[in-house]
Scaffold this motif. Structure first.
Motif, PDB file in Angstrom:
ATOM      1  N   LYS A 301       3.936  -0.465   2.208  1.00  0.00           N
ATOM      2  CA  LYS A 301       4.627  -0.527   0.915  1.00  0.00           C
ATOM      3  C   LYS A 301       3.919   0.342  -0.120  1.00  0.00           C
ATOM      4  CE  LYS A 301       6.459  -5.211   1.549  1.00  0.00           C
ATOM      5  NZ  LYS A 301       6.376  -6.627   1.087  1.00  0.00           N
ATOM      6  N   LEU A 302       2.585   0.379  -0.054  1.00  0.00           N
ATOM      7  CA  LEU A 302       1.824   1.131  -1.051  1.00  0.00           C
ATOM      8  C   LEU A 302       1.842   2.636  -0.779  1.00  0.00           C
ATOM      9  CD1 LEU A 302      -1.314  -1.194  -1.366  1.00  0.00           C
ATOM     10  CD2 LEU A 302       0.533  -0.931  -3.037  1.00  0.00           C
ATOM     11  N   PHE A 303       1.698   3.028   0.479  1.00  0.00           N
ATOM     12  CA  PHE A 303       1.559   4.450   0.813  1.00  0.00           C
ATOM     13  C   PHE A 303       2.830   5.084   1.354  1.00  0.00           C
ATOM     14  CE2 PHE A 303      -2.815   3.015   0.748  1.00  0.00           C
ATOM     15  CZ  PHE A 303      -3.527   4.104   0.265  1.00  0.00           C
ATOM     16  N   GLY A 304       3.746   4.276   1.893  1.00  0.00           N
ATOM     17  CA  GLY A 304       4.984   4.811   2.442  1.00  0.00           C
ATOM     18  C   GLY A 304       4.749   5.721   3.641  1.00  0.00           C
ATOM     19  N   ASP A 305       5.582   6.762   3.764  1.00  0.00           N
ATOM     20  CA  ASP A 305       5.512   7.675   4.911  1.00  0.00           C
ATOM     21  C   ASP A 305       4.237   8.505   4.936  1.00  0.00           C
ATOM     22  OD1 ASP A 305       7.941   6.771   5.755  1.00  0.00           O
ATOM     23  OD2 ASP A 305       9.088   8.393   4.816  1.00  0.00           O
ATOM     24  N   ALA A 306       3.526   8.553   3.800  1.00  0.00           N
ATOM     25  CA  ALA A 306       2.304   9.356   3.747  1.00  0.00           C
ATOM     26  C   ALA A 306       1.271   8.891   4.775  1.00  0.00           C
ATOM     27  CB  ALA A 306       1.690   9.289   2.348  1.00  0.00           C
ATOM     28  N   LEU A 307       1.333   7.612   5.169  1.00  0.00           N
ATOM     29  CA  LEU A 307       0.382   7.088   6.151  1.00  0.00           C
ATOM     30  C   LEU A 307       0.503   7.795   7.496  1.00  0.00           C
ATOM     31  CD1 LEU A 307       0.262   3.204   5.714  1.00  0.00           C
ATOM     32  CD2 LEU A 307      -1.475   4.888   5.136  1.00  0.00           C
ATOM     33  N   HIS A 308       1.642   8.436   7.760  1.00  0.00           N
ATOM     34  CA  HIS A 308       1.865   9.070   9.057  1.00  0.00           C
ATOM     35  C   HIS A 308       1.780  10.598   8.976  1.00  0.00           C
ATOM     36  CE1 HIS A 308       3.026   5.099  10.400  1.00  0.00           C
ATOM     37  NE2 HIS A 308       3.828   5.021   9.355  1.00  0.00           N
ATOM     38  N   GLY A 311      -2.333  15.366   7.415  1.00  0.00           N
ATOM     39  CA  GLY A 311      -3.202  15.796   6.323  1.00  0.00           C
ATOM     40  C   GLY A 311      -3.627  14.630   5.441  1.00  0.00           C
ATOM     41  N   THR A 312      -2.672  13.766   5.125  1.00  0.00           N
ATOM     42  CA  THR A 312      -2.987  12.594   4.303  1.00  0.00           C
ATOM     43  C   THR A 312      -3.943  11.667   5.035  1.00  0.00           C
ATOM     44  OG1 THR A 312      -0.821  12.707   3.222  1.00  0.00           O
ATOM     45  CG2 THR A 312      -1.992  10.607   3.085  1.00  0.00           C
ATOM     46  N   ARG A 313      -3.729  11.491   6.336  1.00  0.00           N
ATOM     47  CA  ARG A 313      -4.607  10.604   7.110  1.00  0.00           C
ATOM     48  C   ARG A 313      -6.056  11.117   7.086  1.00  0.00           C
ATOM     49  NH1 ARG A 313      -1.529   7.365  11.132  1.00  0.00           N
ATOM     50  NH2 ARG A 313      -3.266   7.505  12.592  1.00  0.00           N
ATOM     51  N   LEU A 314      -6.230  12.435   7.180  1.00  0.00           N
ATOM     52  CA  LEU A 314      -7.585  12.990   7.119  1.00  0.00           C
ATOM     53  C   LEU A 314      -8.212  12.734   5.749  1.00  0.00           C
ATOM     54  CD1 LEU A 314      -9.914  14.636   8.262  1.00  0.00           C
ATOM     55  CD2 LEU A 314      -8.709  16.712   7.551  1.00  0.00           C
ATOM     56  N   ASP A 315      -7.442  12.963   4.679  1.00  0.00           N
ATOM     57  CA  ASP A 315      -7.950  12.695   3.331  1.00  0.00           C
ATOM     58  C   ASP A 315      -8.336  11.235   3.166  1.00  0.00           C
ATOM     59  OD1 ASP A 315      -7.500  15.315   2.722  1.00  0.00           O
ATOM     60  OD2 ASP A 315      -5.716  14.977   1.501  1.00  0.00           O
TER      61      ASP A 315
END
Length: 333
Positions: A301-308, A311-315
């Protein structure tokens, strides 16, 4: 297809696998196509070889695959052949990994994955040719013998390079120490020649490590070797930049309550490091898997699709790891 009479293993431990030499021809015609599929499978399953454009791991992949498949087919055509040239290629591959300062894990994983996939493909060809199960089974044994041969050659090259590098480094250190502790005058040129084991860089690392030890980010007890904490040193090489990365990457956690934030951050880091495996996360955090799933729903709910997003996962991994190290040292950002 006629099956030849067993001639015995080279080591005398029993009959040799029964593989018709004439099978080498049909398999050789498929070698390039099989190499394409094996290379793709290795890139898919071994992360180091999956980085497109990463010459450090990818430049020898195709050649290595073709060489191993060629050795396999050559063993069928002539069981007495020793394949010295191909073994030498893998010896150099292992040596290259050592000289680049990498472990042999990625190359060994590639051999296991590639060998198994190649056997599936070539075994299917053997079945299509109508060979009986004994021959197909013998082919499987020969395939894994080939993997063993090239893996041993790579390991030998790796060990040889590591030994020579270690011996040379120790020799230069002893000579430098003798020079510095000797009675006579020491020329700057002689010291520079012996100390281009990168003493200035080592001092810079040691100074940074000492600062991190004082803050509790690195262990305060015992001897701390920078080589054992390279990721922490890299992570804290530019702390203002690291702070900006954390602020951006972890901003969605600000929407959680103050009590929830540490638990969600801990769960997110464990989830990212465990390859999104819920039971592994539960075991790592000593909580019930259902608790992990509940927290992951909150994180979604907090991060949405960014979790997948890779690049975001590395950050997130870098930011959460830095925050965890600070908390470990009792440091407030």
């Amino acid at each position: 297809m006629a099956v030849p009479t067993p001639q015995g293993r080279p080591d005398g431990t029993g009959p040799a696998p029964v593989v018709p030499p004439e099978l080498a021809g049909p398999l050789r015609t498929r070698l390039e196509a099989v190499a394409d599929e094996v290379e793709e499978e290795v890139r898919r399953q071994v992360p180091e070889y999956g980085r497109l454009g990463d010459d450090a791991y990818g430049r020898h992949l195709r050649s290595g695959v073709v060489q191993a498949l060629t050795l396999f087919v050559d063993h069928i055509a002539d069981p007495r052949g020793r394949g010295e040239a191909i073994a030498a290629t893998y010896h150099e591959l292992g040596r290259g990994e050592a000289l680049e300062g990498r472990s042999l894990d990625a190359l060994q994983s590639a051999l296991r994955v590639g060998g198994l996939h190649a056997w599936r493909l070539l075994g299917r060809t053997a079945e299509d040719l109508g060979l009986d199960s004994a021959v197909v089974s013998a082919l499987g044994e020969l395939a894994f013998q080939t993997v063993h041969e090239v893996a041993e050659a790579a390991a030998a090259g790796y060990a040889e390079a590591r030994l020579r590098d270690s011996d040379e480094l120790e020799r230069r250190r002893r000579r430098l120490l003798d020079l510095l502790l000797g009675d006579g005058p020491v020329s700057p040129e002689a010291v520079q020649d012996l100390a281009h084991t990168e003493a200035a860089r080592s001092l810079r690392w040691a100074t940074r490590a000492l600062g991190l030890m004082g803050r509790g980010i690195l262990p305060r007890q015992g001897v701390v070797r920078c080589a054992d904490h390279l990721s922490v040193l890299v992570l804290h090489s530019d702390e203002p930049l690291l702070a900006q990365l954390e602020a951006r990457a972890l901003a969605p956690l600000d929407a959680a309550s103050e009590g929830q934030r540490p638990r969600l951050a801990e769960t997110l880091l464990a989830w990212l490091l465990s390859g999104s495996n819920v039971p592994d996360v539960a075991a790592r955090l000593h909580v019930h898997p259902q608790t992990v799933r509940y927290r992951l729903r909150q994180l979604e709910k907090l991060f949405g699709d960014a979790l997948h997003d890779p690049g975001t996962r590395l950050d997130l991994i870098l930011s959460l790891r830095a925050a965890a190290l600070r908390e470990q040292g009792g440091i407030t950002p």
